[in-house]
Design a protein around this motif. Structure first.
Motif, PDB file in Angstrom:
ATOM      1  N   LYS A 179      18.293  25.757 -36.344  1.00  0.00           N
ATOM      2  CA  LYS A 179      17.889  26.884 -35.496  1.00  0.00           C
ATOM      3  C   LYS A 179      17.520  26.416 -34.094  1.00  0.00           C
ATOM      4  CE  LYS A 179      16.409  29.862 -39.230  1.00  0.00           C
ATOM      5  NZ  LYS A 179      15.328  30.582 -39.889  1.00  0.00           N
ATOM      6  N   ALA A 180      16.819  25.293 -34.008  1.00  0.00           N
ATOM      7  CA  ALA A 180      16.454  24.759 -32.697  1.00  0.00           C
ATOM      8  C   ALA A 180      17.708  24.386 -31.904  1.00  0.00           C
ATOM      9  CB  ALA A 180      15.541  23.548 -32.852  1.00  0.00           C
ATOM     10  N   TYR A 207      18.805  26.090 -28.411  1.00  0.00           N
ATOM     11  CA  TYR A 207      18.936  25.256 -27.215  1.00  0.00           C
ATOM     12  C   TYR A 207      20.345  25.312 -26.631  1.00  0.00           C
ATOM     13  CZ  TYR A 207      18.849  21.312 -24.051  1.00  0.00           C
ATOM     14  OH  TYR A 207      18.948  20.538 -22.929  1.00  0.00           O
TER      15      TYR A 207
END
Length: 125
Positions: free
Chosen positions: A78-79, A83
């Motif tokens: 998810k990060a 990003y």
């Protein structure tokens, strides 16, 4: 109209933060869909069927280490989606419309020291 919208998008204050929280909550569904529909299937592409569910793969006694590993992998996925698909494109978009920073003004004491230096150079010649 566009100038006002641009100023709204590029400034940071409490109202913008509140809007970001609401939009972020709604955007979670998109990020989850990308992770669950694209990233997770790619990660499990070559795994045997018994390892497709990481949560049950590393079950040691009553401890579910696979659940922890799955949460870590999900967080990292998810990060990465946030990003690479949101932050980076927005940074490049914002850079196009943000004016370059003004050159820093020279402090008065530096100007005075330069004047003294130049005067002393003139006297030594």
């Amino acid at each position: 109209m566009w100038e006002g919208f641009k100023n709204f998008i590029l400034r940071g204050n409490v109202i913008d933060l509140a809007v970001a929280v609401v939009i972020g909550a709604a955007f979670t569904q998109i990020v989850d869909a990308l992770v669950n529909g694209l990233i997770n299937p790619l990660l499990t592409l070559g795994l045997p069927p018994q390892l497709k569910s990481i949560e049950n793969a590393w079950l040691i006694g009553p401890f579910k280490f696979g659940l922890i590993v799955s949460a870590i992998i999900s967080f990292l996925a998810k990060a990465a989606v946030v990003y690479f698909f949101i932050v980076r494109p927005f940074q490049s978009f914002a850079a196009r419309f943000t004016p370059p920073p003004a050159p820093a003004a020279t402090p008065e004491d530096v100007l005075l020291l330069r004047e003294i230096r130049d005067t002393l150079k003139g006297q030594s010649r």
